[in-house]
Design a protein around this motif. Structure first.
Motif, PDB file in Angstrom:
ATOM      1  N   ASP A 427       0.822  -1.214   0.000  1.00  9.56           N
ATOM      2  CA  ASP A 427       0.000   0.000   0.000  1.00  9.56           C
ATOM      3  C   ASP A 427       0.851   1.257   0.000  1.00  9.56           C
ATOM      4  OD1 ASP A 427      -2.458   1.382   0.096  1.00  9.56           O
ATOM      5  OD2 ASP A 427      -2.432   1.488   2.277  1.00  9.56           O
ATOM      6  N   GLU A 448     -13.802  -6.547  -5.428  1.00 12.29           N
ATOM      7  CA  GLU A 448     -14.838  -5.725  -6.047  1.00 12.29           C
ATOM      8  C   GLU A 448     -14.361  -4.309  -6.397  1.00 12.29           C
ATOM      9  OE1 GLU A 448     -18.625  -7.834  -3.747  1.00 12.29           O
ATOM     10  OE2 GLU A 448     -17.912  -5.875  -3.089  1.00 12.29           O
ATOM     11  N   LEU A 468      -1.775  -5.041   2.082  1.00 13.31           N
ATOM     12  CA  LEU A 468      -1.161  -4.569   3.326  1.00 13.31           C
ATOM     13  C   LEU A 468      -0.624  -5.756   4.127  1.00 13.31           C
ATOM     14  CD1 LEU A 468      -2.526  -1.725   5.615  1.00 13.31           C
ATOM     15  CD2 LEU A 468      -0.580  -3.206   6.039  1.00 13.31           C
TER      16      LEU A 468
ATOM     17  N   GLY B 179      -7.476  -2.324   7.119  1.00 13.40           N
ATOM     18  CA  GLY B 179      -6.138  -2.412   6.543  1.00 13.40           C
ATOM     19  C   GLY B 179      -5.333  -3.449   7.304  1.00 13.40           C
ATOM     20  N   TYR B 213     -10.787   1.740   3.199  1.00 14.57           N
ATOM     21  CA  TYR B 213      -9.591   2.195   2.486  1.00 14.57           C
ATOM     22  C   TYR B 213      -8.361   2.210   3.371  1.00 14.57           C
ATOM     23  CZ  TYR B 213     -12.984   3.410  -0.994  1.00 14.57           C
ATOM     24  OH  TYR B 213     -13.999   3.323  -1.898  1.00 14.57           O
ATOM     25  N   LYS B 214      -7.227   2.015   2.706  1.00 13.76           N
ATOM     26  CA  LYS B 214      -5.922   2.138   3.350  1.00 13.76           C
ATOM     27  C   LYS B 214      -5.331   3.489   2.928  1.00 13.76           C
ATOM     28  CE  LYS B 214      -5.276  -1.732   1.284  1.00 13.76           C
ATOM     29  NZ  LYS B 214      -4.930  -3.059   0.724  1.00 13.76           N
ATOM     30  N   ILE B 215      -4.013   3.569   2.785  1.00 10.90           N
ATOM     31  CA  ILE B 215      -3.397   4.831   2.355  1.00 10.90           C
ATOM     32  C   ILE B 215      -3.862   5.200   0.946  1.00 10.90           C
ATOM     33  CG2 ILE B 215      -1.237   6.067   1.888  1.00 10.90           C
ATOM     34  CD1 ILE B 215       0.242   4.215   3.709  1.00 10.90           C
ATOM     35  N   ALA B 216      -3.858   4.229   0.084  1.00  5.02           N
ATOM     36  CA  ALA B 216      -4.102   4.532  -1.319  1.00  5.02           C
ATOM     37  C   ALA B 216      -4.916   3.462  -2.026  1.00  5.02           C
ATOM     38  CB  ALA B 216      -2.764   4.725  -2.042  1.00  5.02           C
ATOM     39  N   ASN B 217      -5.476   2.554  -1.288  1.00  2.00           N
ATOM     40  CA  ASN B 217      -6.174   1.421  -1.890  1.00  2.00           C
ATOM     41  C   ASN B 217      -7.432   1.092  -1.098  1.00  2.00           C
ATOM     42  OD1 ASN B 217      -4.481   0.158  -4.057  1.00  2.00           O
ATOM     43  ND2 ASN B 217      -2.953   0.211  -2.431  1.00  2.00           N
ATOM     44  N   PRO B 218      -8.371   0.427  -1.754  1.00  4.42           N
ATOM     45  CA  PRO B 218      -9.461  -0.173  -0.989  1.00  4.42           C
ATOM     46  C   PRO B 218      -8.903  -1.315  -0.142  1.00  4.42           C
ATOM     47  CG  PRO B 218      -9.681  -0.664  -3.351  1.00  4.42           C
ATOM     48  CD  PRO B 218      -8.427   0.112  -3.182  1.00  4.42           C
ATOM     49  N   THR B 219      -9.708  -1.783   0.809  1.00  2.00           N
ATOM     50  CA  THR B 219      -9.266  -2.923   1.609  1.00  2.00           C
ATOM     51  C   THR B 219      -9.943  -4.186   1.104  1.00  2.00           C
ATOM     52  OG1 THR B 219     -11.036  -2.604   3.223  1.00  2.00           O
ATOM     53  CG2 THR B 219      -8.944  -1.494   3.652  1.00  2.00           C
ATOM     54  N   VAL B 220      -9.264  -5.287   1.285  1.00  2.00           N
ATOM     55  CA  VAL B 220      -9.779  -6.554   0.778  1.00  2.00           C
ATOM     56  C   VAL B 220     -11.133  -6.890   1.406  1.00  2.00           C
ATOM     57  CG1 VAL B 220      -9.373  -9.050   0.764  1.00  2.00           C
ATOM     58  CG2 VAL B 220      -7.512  -7.478   0.191  1.00  2.00           C
ATOM     59  N   ASP B 222     -13.392  -5.131   2.643  1.00  2.00           N
ATOM     60  CA  ASP B 222     -14.499  -4.270   2.248  1.00  2.00           C
ATOM     61  C   ASP B 222     -14.967  -4.561   0.830  1.00  2.00           C
ATOM     62  OD1 ASP B 222     -16.205  -1.998   2.972  1.00  2.00           O
ATOM     63  OD2 ASP B 222     -15.235  -1.005   1.266  1.00  2.00           O
ATOM     64  N   ARG B 223     -14.167  -5.273   0.087  1.00  2.00           N
ATOM     65  CA  ARG B 223     -14.466  -5.490  -1.320  1.00  2.00           C
ATOM     66  C   ARG B 223     -14.713  -6.958  -1.636  1.00  2.00           C
ATOM     67  NH1 ARG B 223     -13.198  -1.089  -4.738  1.00  2.00           N
ATOM     68  NH2 ARG B 223     -13.397   0.826  -3.518  1.00  2.00           N
ATOM     69  N   TRP B 311     -10.070   6.743   0.134  1.00  2.00           N
ATOM     70  CA  TRP B 311      -8.715   6.733   0.707  1.00  2.00           C
ATOM     71  C   TRP B 311      -8.160   8.147   0.869  1.00  2.00           C
ATOM     72  CZ3 TRP B 311      -5.779   8.942  -3.058  1.00  2.00           C
ATOM     73  CH2 TRP B 311      -6.258   8.832  -4.369  1.00  2.00           C
ATOM     74  N   ARG B 312      -8.747   9.117   0.182  1.00  2.00           N
ATOM     75  CA  ARG B 312      -8.228  10.489   0.318  1.00  2.00           C
ATOM     76  C   ARG B 312      -8.439  11.061   1.717  1.00  2.00           C
ATOM     77  NH1 ARG B 312     -10.917  10.595  -4.676  1.00  2.00           N
ATOM     78  NH2 ARG B 312      -9.455  10.297  -6.397  1.00  2.00           N
TER      79      ARG B 312
END
Lengths: 816, 816
Positions: A427, A448, A468, B179, B213-220, B222-223, B311-312
């Motif tokens: 990440d 997704e 992560l 995360g 979200y993490k720093i810059a990605n979705p989380t596993v 959650d998806r 993530w923002r």
């Protein structure tokens, strides 16, 4: 018939195939038991005697028969479907099984010509196992067909997915031990299925080998209700298929049931693989729960204690086979139960109808070229890094974020190598400022999607792998490299310690394979450690740790390299070198924050080629004379502070003859006898003098520099500043001050160490002390560094005083 | 009303309570945003101006509002039920939130008297956050109520379960970030629920904070589809309860829904806790999936980009709040949205009706005494270790397995401390020969049982914790220690590297808490590393790594201690010391194989108290004269080889004056200025001489000894043998030979280093070379060590030549 993912009709096993499967399994089990116990008399042509048994019994039986069973059945399926398949053995304790299977399919004798397919070969096969001068008891680099050492547990699935990436036609059968399944890395690695792409990548078939016991305990996954385990596997995103055999199961029935299950599973995989290309949604790949008794087919009870189907079967069940007639008898009966005389002829050659079960050539799992990745490796097509150089009209005249510059070059590395280069990171690829790569690729994500507003840079198939989990990044990359591809792992410096032990195991693998002629060199494992200790002022103490370097240099010099490029152009030159190298672990520490560029690309190449050298433009020495003091630096922040200190000294002590040395390749400091990059004493003394004070500003723990140089003549005058575990949430300059690495303290160090300055420069010294206080107070008041530090630049005026780098003789060596 | 596990009627929130919850949440959010952004003007009595904003914006907003929401609701429930509860914050990035809540419930001002409950206190609270001289941006030791640093991710649940063990009335609300949930250690830590006991231990309530979200990605997590996530949690053995709020959710409704869900969950826990004692089967503890938008209540869009719910929102969403009027306006509106004027009076004091939401005194989560474990810690009742001594009529005259002897003492430690001492290990407690403890206790196991034939030593409630995850063992133990209890972690030496980074974080925690007056000292974290590098000849190269010591000594001297007791009695003495100590990490390396005892208990105590010393009975020096050579050893195997070398030398070079030094406490080698245990130069020189050759046989990597002694006068004559990464599957003696640590090589080293021997003892030297060859060949032929080595014992004849240990003056210091 195409080359991969063929379906086959699911039908009952013929008696012929059943007898082949049973024969193969018995043969593999016999050879496994033979390896563990027998020193001689491999075909038991005479009754088993005490002296036939090894004096020290070392090995693991428990998981082996299950692994052998799977190997036999995969053989049948591979042959029928011509499906290129590799076998990743999580339970590495099953070493004898993997060796046995490689021997049965002929790979072993092709690889080790002295272990022939006859009685004498069998004797050697048995004797060498876990025997001095022989082979390890675990699956090891010496084992043909292995990319996965059986030592530290937890990485079977990560390695398997790493092997599958960019190998669209490859099936990776990955056996996960139920002990291993309790480890953290393994527990998260099931989620790899959200990162694999259905068309671009191969398929991993996880096989959870539920044999119920570890060394001395039951396993967690064997002791939860079946429906709970099913939920867990469904929750992990898999479609689970259950196979169960107990000690009472009829073995022929077990073969029939498993063959049917395996065909069903492989057909399901073929079906999913055959979906149209526009089916981009994640599919639920099958996995198998393979529940069998631990030590299956071994002695049920030993000394009245339940053995098969218990933890007592884990290692060597008959510890006293050599010492008591009772145990010797149990062993003899056990061996006899496999009816070796039906399996091997009088010369010790495997019955040809059994041998026929296995596929041939490269389709044999033990001979699959992917398991000796160097064979398949293509060199990277690397863009000329010089084209990405930052402009440096004078030292310090321009500013860059080093990793961002590197990112631009990596973008073209990605473009030029669309199927064998990946970037791994937890990440942090953008946080480490490599985001230019997203111009050429995206982050591979097969969970997704919700929409473009937030799913930035996510793609179904891409070159950047972000999860992560440092364990997953490392494990994936290892699997990718071991199967002949290239990559790098970018990570925060402090948290790379999470994979310390994985690094250990990979370094050990490299060291061992260096001495195995049939193992072809693979690409180096490249780290890019950014967001390093000196720029974790915002995240604080928990994020500050430069000790990975110390950890790495404990491993064999032949496999480890450490680089600390001080600016953007040196980073480019260093990384180009790393991506070309083979069989190393390269650790590169580089900053991501705006910081001055010091060397032109031409100078950077010269400097990196030497690995260390004098920056004449920075120092104030007089050609042909010894300097009064050497200021040496290693790492970007220490180099900045070192130069700022020299600037202060040149302004305030104009007569002082300062030599400025910068080190990029840390291993140059070691003795040439200790490391291939090491300097000779003569070279070292030429740079660092034999008796002048050396003030060394180093990126990491200062004692490492002493450990690398303790035999050098000038060791006593070496004074190192570095990180001494003083950190908190503060400003960048306060961080260096807390650790006495700041410019003002370096000036104080020079004054204190150069005898001629001690008396005459007491005022300057006091000014430096005052400056430190002023800086500290300003920081606490304003929450920022003093402008004097923030705005400091290397004065152009200094630049012309001495000459350009590269003007003097290279100090010898190259950076290989 | 009893003290714990009370039920409460599930009923709709009253408007009054709703407004309290909403008020608390708004206040906590306001204080969180204030900490991240504001330098001054905390109550916004004047319009927000540029200079009110911090010059460097450092912190994390994203997870904070969710953590604040949970804190508010837990407050309500705790107060209603008087349920002692602690809050473990996996998303440590939510530092501002935890500080805000501690401030709102009064704990913060009680702990830090300058941060008062008024406008000036608010100003200080805001300013100090992530500011030089202030507090870290993450949850940290400085945060009241925390036992869990927010830096490296993955250990929230392990810490939570460690806290719950033996605290039957404690609820541990453990928030797991989504995360963090991707890390390996966290992924396996869900299985902790198979190890906790329903009546003896407390309850962990995992709350998976799914903010996407993490720093810059979705989380596993959650998806994946909700049903898949449910399966995963069911598969992990939990009963999941789902709460979901989106950006469109009415906030009042969210409060109502969550309050109802929390009451339902807590009632379910109470119900399970209230089951009769004879209900021993594992229950399915509830867990909560808490799905909320990342950065909930923050600006929806910034610069046209979706922020809340993306993530923002992770870190500081308004990077330019100080620099652009647009961003300043967004910040002002954001702050205003919390309507601080309704929450705080003109003096900056929290509205009393809102304050009333929180429980009082020790029931406040930030003030719960379990989170400052030293407060609750009871000293261990330790049996007199001298009663467990092995008999040593003469040096080397008896044989023992050191860890087995220790195990007997530990058995009584367990008996005497039935509720505050545990032993942790990854399936290796018996393998490390501590199995005597099973006379007093068992392995706590609450997964399924199958029967006594195989379920040996498994119990529903016991003192031994075994799971095949070094991360879990470490995390559980840390949680157990941080809440005021005692324990040890036994592990194979090589695989302790798996938790290198966890050790780092714990050592950092200890260092920081040493300087926080209100944090009371906790018991040391004790390692017992057995199955060490020299006795992994059977498992091979992958199991051979002594580098954990090197890793440990990089941390601050004030918190690390390393001991290598050479025999059983010294191990007993050492471990007694370790279990009494506080605030350290003690690393003890000790063998489990049969090996000679050298010191009587009296001698062992004297030797361990000194930490190192001369073994006069072993050497051949002449009282009052300088020796010709010093043979020094550290570690059990090196000590054996060193003594065997001295034996050879005394027989073959009778005139040679040998001093034999043994080191137990490795840190004694360092300078007294570097480590509290360090020797002064005078003491060091007295032992090691200033100019005589020193042949040092060391357990680990040899360069560590150089690193510890590089400033000593005799450094140049120090010649260290140790592990140099040469290993394989072989015999124990072959392992030492491969690394030149064997007795024969040590004799060669002495001959090569003592000038007077070099010419006259060429024959002896050659004999030693031949011996090595002979030993190697014998091993390769017989698979075992040469009888001469196996059968070697220290000759009684030597014993009488000089006198007993302890006869000479102690070299100073004690082992504390």
């Amino acid at each position: 018939m195409t080359t991969a993912w063929n379906s086959a009709e699911v039908k009952p096993l013929s008696d012929y195939t059943l007898s082949q499967l049973d024969g193969w399994w018995r043969a593999a089990n016999y050879l496994s038991v033979g390896q563990i116990y027998l020193l001689d008399n491999p075909l038991l042509r005479t009754p088993l005697a005490r002296d036939d048994v090894k004096p020290r019994l070392l090995g693991h039986w428990g998981t082996t028969p299950g692994l052998n069973f799977l190997y036999a059945h995969l053989n049948r399926a591979i042959k029928e479907r011509s499906q290129s398949t590799i076998y990743v053995t999580g339970p590495g304790h099953g070493g004898p099984g993997l060796v046995a299977n490689a021997y049965l399919d002929g790979t072993y004798s092709e690889t080790y010509s002295d272990v022939t397919a006859d009685a004498e070969g069998l004797r050697r096969l048995f004797r060498q196992f876990s025997f001095p001068g022989g082979i390890p008891s675990h699956v090891a680099p010496e084992t043909p067909g292995s990319i996965h050492e059986g030592g530290e547990l937890g990485y079977a699935l990560s390695h398997a997915y790493g092997a599958a990436f960019d190998n669209p036609d490859l099936l990776v059968a990955a056996v996960v031990g139920d002990g291993e399944a309790e480890t953290g890395p393994l527990a998260t690695s099931w989620h790899s299925n959200k990162f694999v792409n259905r068309t671009q990548d191969g398929v991993v078939l996880p096989i959870l080998h539920l044999n119920g016991y570890k060394i001395a305990n039951p396993t967690v996954l064997d002791r939860i209700p079946k429906e709970e385990l099913r939920s867990l596997m469904v929750g992990y995103g898999h479609e689970p298929y259950f196979f169960e055999a107990t000690e009472d199961t009829d073995l022929a029935q077990a073969h029939r049931d498993f063959a049917e299950l395996l065909d069903t599973v492989l057909n399901r995989i073929a079906e999913l693989k055959a979906l149209p290309d526009d089916h981009v949604e994640r599919v639920r790949w099958p996995m198998i729960v393979f529940r069998t008794p631990k030590g299956w087919t071994g002695p049920a009870y030993i000394d009245g204690k339940k053995t098969t189907g218990s933890w007592r079967a884990h290692q060597v069940p008959l510890a006293n086979a050599r010492d008591t007639p009772e145990h010797l008898k149990v062993l003899a009966d056990w061996l006899a139960s496999y009816r070796a005389d039906e399996l091997f002829d009088a010369d010790g050659k495997l019955d040809p109808t059994i041998a026929e079960l296995a596929p041939t050539g490269d389709l044999r799992m033990s001979a699959n070229p992917h398991t000796n990745g160097g064979q398949l490796m293509k060199d990277l097509r690397l863009p000329d890094f010089r084209d990405y150089a930052v402009d440096v009209p004078a030292p310090g005249a321009t500013i860059a974020e080093s990793t961002r510059v590197l990112g631009k070059w990596l973008t073209d590395v990605v473009r030029l190598n669309p199927d064998n280069f990946r970037i791994f990171g937890p990440d942090e690829t953008a946080s480490n400022r490599l985001q230019a790569v997203y111009d050429a690729t995206g982050k591979q994500w097969n969970a997704e999607y919700v929409g473009p507003e937030v799913d930035e840079h996510l793609v179904r198939a891409g070159r950047v792998m972000e999860m992560l989990s440092e364990h997953q990044c490392q494990g994936w990359l290892e699997g990718y490299l071991l199967t002949g591809r290239h990559g790098l792992f970018n990570c925060y410096e402090a948290f790379i310690h999470i994979i310390d032990s994985m690094f250990n195991q990979h370094a050990k693998w490299l060291k061992v394979t260096n001495h195995i002629p049939w193992r072809r060199p693979i690409a180096s494992l490249n780290y890019l450690l950014s967001s390093h200790v000196w720029r974790q002022d915002h995240n604080g103490f928990s994020h500050q740790d430069p000790g990975f370097i110390d950890h790495v240099v404990n491993k064999r010099a032949e496999v480890v390299r450490v680089y600390l490029p001080p600016d953007a152009n040196t980073l480019l030159s260093t990384y180009d070198h790393c991506l070309r190298s083979r069989q190393y672990v390269n650790v590169v520490v580089a900053g991501k924050q705006p910081s001055p560029n010091f060397l032109t690309m031409e100078e950077a190449i010269a400097h990196c080629t030497r690995g260390l050298g004098i920056w004449e433009w920075a120092g104030s020495e007089v050609l042909g004379e010894e300097p009064d003091v050497v200021v040496a630096t290693c790492g970007d922040v220490p180099t900045l502070e070192g130069l700022a200190a020299v600037d202060l000294l040149r302004k305030n002590v104009p007569d002082l003859k300062i030599r400025f040395v910068n080190v990029v390749d840390l291993m140059r400091l070691q003795d040439e006898k200790e490391h291939p990059h090491g300097l000779s004493d003569r070279e070292f003394d030429m740079l660092f003098t034999r008796d002048k004070p050396v003030i060394f500003a180093y990126h990491g723990y200062p004692w490492l520099i002493h450990r690398l140089t303790y035999r050098r003549a000038n060791n006593e005058n070496l004074h190192v500043r570095g990180y001494k575990e003083e950190g908190t949430t503060t400003t960048p300059f306060d961080m260096v001050m807390l650790n006495d690495l700041d410019r003002y303290h370096l000036v104080i160090d020079v004054i204190d160490r150069v005898p001629s300055l001690q008396s005459s420069y007491a005022t300057l010294r006091q000014q430096m002390v005052d400056k430190r206080l002023e800086a500290r107070q300003y920081t606490r008041t304003h929450g920022d560094d003093i402008p004097e530090v923030r705005d400091w630049v290397w004065p152009a005026a200094h630049g012309a005083t001495f000459g350009a780098v590269g003007a003097t003789e290279a100090t010898g060596g190259d950076n290989e």
